[in-house]
Design a protein around this motif. Structure first.
Motif, PDB file in Angstrom:
ATOM      1  N   UNK A   4      16.943  -7.345   6.519  1.00 38.73           N
ATOM      2  CA  UNK A   4      15.619  -7.920   6.748  1.00 38.73           C
ATOM      3  C   UNK A   4      14.725  -7.140   7.687  1.00 38.73           C
ATOM      4  N   UNK A   5      15.197  -6.004   8.205  1.00 35.64           N
ATOM      5  CA  UNK A   5      14.379  -5.220   9.133  1.00 35.64           C
ATOM      6  C   UNK A   5      13.053  -4.807   8.483  1.00 35.64           C
ATOM      7  N   UNK A   6      13.114  -4.413   7.202  1.00 41.13           N
ATOM      8  CA  UNK A   6      11.903  -3.957   6.514  1.00 41.13           C
ATOM      9  C   UNK A   6      10.838  -5.061   6.484  1.00 41.13           C
ATOM     10  N   UNK A  41       0.826  -1.215   0.000  1.00 46.42           N
ATOM     11  CA  UNK A  41       0.000   0.000   0.000  1.00 46.42           C
ATOM     12  C   UNK A  41       0.856   1.259   0.000  1.00 46.42           C
ATOM     13  N   UNK A  42       2.171   1.104  -0.189  1.00 49.83           N
ATOM     14  CA  UNK A  42       3.093   2.252  -0.261  1.00 49.83           C
ATOM     15  C   UNK A  42       3.038   3.114   1.009  1.00 49.83           C
ATOM     16  N   UNK A  43       2.904   2.427   2.143  1.00 49.03           N
ATOM     17  CA  UNK A  43       2.797   3.168   3.412  1.00 49.03           C
ATOM     18  C   UNK A  43       4.119   3.796   3.833  1.00 49.03           C
ATOM     19  N   UNK A  44       5.242   3.312   3.280  1.00 51.45           N
ATOM     20  CA  UNK A  44       6.535   3.952   3.526  1.00 51.45           C
ATOM     21  C   UNK A  44       7.209   3.454   4.809  1.00 51.45           C
ATOM     22  N   UNK A  45       6.525   2.581   5.575  1.00 44.73           N
ATOM     23  CA  UNK A  45       7.111   2.126   6.847  1.00 44.73           C
ATOM     24  C   UNK A  45       8.437   1.403   6.643  1.00 44.73           C
ATOM     25  N   UNK A  46       8.523   0.595   5.582  1.00 44.90           N
ATOM     26  CA  UNK A  46       9.774  -0.150   5.348  1.00 44.90           C
ATOM     27  C   UNK A  46      10.946   0.806   5.146  1.00 44.90           C
ATOM     28  N   UNK A  47      10.675   1.918   4.479  1.00 44.62           N
ATOM     29  CA  UNK A  47      11.742   2.898   4.240  1.00 44.62           C
ATOM     30  C   UNK A  47      12.095   3.632   5.535  1.00 44.62           C
ATOM     31  N   UNK A  48      11.051   4.017   6.285  1.00 46.33           N
ATOM     32  CA  UNK A  48      11.295   4.791   7.516  1.00 46.33           C
ATOM     33  C   UNK A  48      12.189   4.074   8.517  1.00 46.33           C
ATOM     34  N   UNK A  49      12.173   2.737   8.463  1.00 41.60           N
ATOM     35  CA  UNK A  49      12.908   1.967   9.465  1.00 41.60           C
ATOM     36  C   UNK A  49      14.226   1.403   8.909  1.00 41.60           C
ATOM     37  N   UNK A  50      14.453   1.555   7.622  1.00 40.83           N
ATOM     38  CA  UNK A  50      15.650   0.976   6.986  1.00 40.83           C
ATOM     39  C   UNK A  50      16.922   1.620   7.559  1.00 40.83           C
ATOM     40  N   UNK A  51      17.823   0.821   8.134  1.00 42.10           N
ATOM     41  CA  UNK A  51      19.014   1.381   8.788  1.00 42.10           C
ATOM     42  C   UNK A  51      19.906   2.197   7.856  1.00 42.10           C
ATOM     43  N   UNK A  52      19.930   1.835   6.595  1.00 43.65           N
ATOM     44  CA  UNK A  52      20.785   2.587   5.663  1.00 43.65           C
ATOM     45  C   UNK A  52      20.086   3.865   5.188  1.00 43.65           C
ATOM     46  N   UNK A  53      18.775   3.816   5.026  1.00 35.01           N
ATOM     47  CA  UNK A  53      18.022   5.054   4.739  1.00 35.01           C
ATOM     48  C   UNK A  53      18.228   6.044   5.881  1.00 35.01           C
ATOM     49  N   UNK A  54      18.250   5.527   7.099  1.00 32.73           N
ATOM     50  CA  UNK A  54      18.405   6.390   8.273  1.00 32.73           C
ATOM     51  C   UNK A  54      19.803   7.008   8.349  1.00 32.73           C
ATOM     52  N   UNK A  55      20.755   6.436   7.607  1.00 35.38           N
ATOM     53  CA  UNK A  55      22.084   7.063   7.526  1.00 35.38           C
ATOM     54  C   UNK A  55      22.146   8.051   6.360  1.00 35.38           C
ATOM     55  N   UNK A  56      20.992   8.282   5.740  1.00 39.07           N
ATOM     56  CA  UNK A  56      20.932   9.246   4.648  1.00 39.07           C
ATOM     57  C   UNK A  56      21.131   8.619   3.278  1.00 39.07           C
ATOM     58  N   UNK A  57      21.255   7.284   3.229  1.00 41.90           N
ATOM     59  CA  UNK A  57      21.434   6.626   1.932  1.00 41.90           C
ATOM     60  C   UNK A  57      20.165   6.795   1.081  1.00 41.90           C
ATOM     61  N   UNK A  58      20.333   6.952  -0.243  1.00 47.28           N
ATOM     62  CA  UNK A  58      19.152   7.093  -1.105  1.00 47.28           C
ATOM     63  C   UNK A  58      18.494   5.740  -1.372  1.00 47.28           C
TER      64      UNK A  58
END
Ligand code: SF4
Ligand code: SF4
Length: 444
Positions: A302-304, A254-271
């Motif tokens: 696997x966190x996502x 549903x493109x809720x974005x939760x997987x991205x919000x919690x991704x450890x590498x996204x959280x380091x600013x990775x695109x």
């Protein structure tokens, strides 16, 4: 010892990264490094392997890391370790465990052992997306790798593996076993039967793979053998075939974005935004090239999948498929500058306690005491020529040759490759494209 001499010793001993991808260690040592980071995070739940090595041989771990440090002309060794591990080892932040080595405490969150996360947590440096740790002056080695490097300096090759045998069994334990021994013979020697409705994982509950215990062997990369019920979330996520997940994803996500919000590498600013990659997967590469290309930055933690998605989608599975396709096309993402961590990062880290509950392994987490060398009795060993990243080892023995324990039976090929040594004495009974078979002279 200078860098070339140390690299030669490490190469001759067949040392590879003892956790993760199994990159040959001698290939990791490059100039312009100022810090050696020892990965002592023991990232996955239920594992006590690195803890045990440090408990038994912290001096050898520090000595191995310091040999690397000195050969590289780096100034220091930083051992990144979780707070609870340090407490059990009676160490504190900054504690000196060698002339050049000190301890850096880290919170008990998952995945702290991802080397990109580890480098940020220990040194505050962000490796630019797609670059190696050397781009920020760092080389990372695992605890067991450092221990093996120390052995290599004395000419001792890698013929043993430290493993946690745990999960849903009465008495988890840590053992030393011969490299490439049969998993079934490890279980036999340890008095373990795999119960009905359970699977065996090589690795941790999040990133480990389901193996067939009757056919699998312990490789130089095996950190644990876990026996887990097949109905817990950690295992269910591994049982769904990727092909089915790919078909399901467009209608389920549903493109809720939760997987991205919690991704450890996204959280380091990775695109790296898994929800966007999932949206683009299956579409032509030319339509959303960046959303697909950035999948090459995924660590596969696997966190996502295990913590974020409430729609039964497994983003990490799709990411792995996209990565596989990118690799085949030799496409990747690479930036030249470090990124800036998300200001919400600290609030979104995943505590290991909640992670364990969420994936259904909390009830199996009991301390695994060290039981020493396990007497594995088997009459034939299949020594795998490909159990490291890069090219297979090249056999230097032929059928009929006699071999003794610790003898090199295959050398490293040119480029990225590693040597292989027999853990047992006996006779070479076959040499194939995939393995060298040794018939043991004295079983047990
Ligand atoms: S968390 Fe699940 S549903 Fe939400 S965007 Fe990610 S994959 Fe889609
Ligand atoms: S597996 Fe998921 S959470 Fe982990 S790095 Fe990849 S996209 Fe991010």
């Amino acid at each position: 010892m200078n860098l070339d001499e140390l690299k030669e010793k490490i190469k001759a001993a067949g040392v590879i990264g003892a956790g993760g991808a199994g990159f040959p260690t001698h290939m990791k040592l490059a100039p312009d490094i100022d810090t050696v980071v020892v990965n002592a995070a023991e990232c996955e739940p239920l594992l006590y392997t690195d803890f045990t090595i440090m408990q038994q041989y912290m001096d050898k771990v520090a000595a191995g890391a310091e040999a690397v440090c000195q050969a590289l002309g780096a100034g220091r060794v930083v051992i990144g370790m979780k707070e609870h591990t340090a407490a059990k080892l009676m160490l504190e932040d900054g504690a000196k465990v060698g002339r050049l080595s000190s301890v850096k405490l880290m919170p008990d969150v998952y995945p702290m052992g991802d080397e990109i996360v580890l480098i940020y947590q220990t040194l505050g440096r962000v490796v630019p997306p797609g670059q190696l740790p050397s781009s920020v002056g760092v080389v990372v080695i695992n605890v067991e790798t450092a221990y093996n490097v120390n052995n290599s300096v004395s000419g001792i090759p890698v013929t043993e593996k430290w493993i946690t045998v745990g999960g849903d069994i009465p008495s988890p334990a840590v053992f030393r076993v011969p490299v490439n021994c049969n998993v079934k013979d490890v279980f036999k020697a340890a008095g373990i039967t795999v119960p009905e409705g359970h699977v065996v994982l090589d690795g941790g509950p999040a990133m480990g793979n389901i193996i067939n215990p009757d056919a699998a062997v312990v490789t130089k990369k095996t950190k644990s053998l876990l026996i887990l019920p097949d109905n817990i979330p950690a295992v269910i996520a591994k049982l769904i075939p990727a092909s089915r997940m790919i078909i399901r994803t467009p209608s389920a996500c549903c493109q809720c974005f939760h997987c991205t919000e919690i991704c450890p590498r996204y959280l380091l600013g990775y695109p790296l935004e898994p929800h966007k990659t999932l949206r683009a997967a299956g579409i032509e590469m030319t339509e959303h090239p960046e959303d697909l290309r950035t999948a090459s930055l995924c660590s596969g933690c696997g966190v996502c999948t295990l913590m974020a998605c409430c729609q039964g989608v497994s983003p990490s599975v799709i990411m792995a498929e996209v990565k596989k396709n990118l690799r085949a096309k030799k496409i990747g993402y690479r930036a030249s500058e470090s990124t800036v961590p998300n200001i919400e990062r600290d609030n979104r880290l995943v505590p290991v306690d909640s992670f364990k509950k969420h994936i259904g392994v909390d009830k199996f987490d009991r301390a695994a005491p060290y039981k020493g060398k396990l007497k594995v009795k088997q009459s034939i060993y299949k020594l795998m020529l490909s159990q490291h990243a890069g090219k297979p080892s090249v056999p230097v023995v032929k059928a009929g040759d006699g071999v003794s324990p610790g003898q090199m039976v295959a050398r490293a090929d040119s480029g990225i490759s590693a040597a292989l040594h027999t853990p047992v004495g006996g006779r070479v009974s076959a040499v194939t494209g995939s393995h060298i078979e040794i018939t043991v002279s004295e079983v047990g």
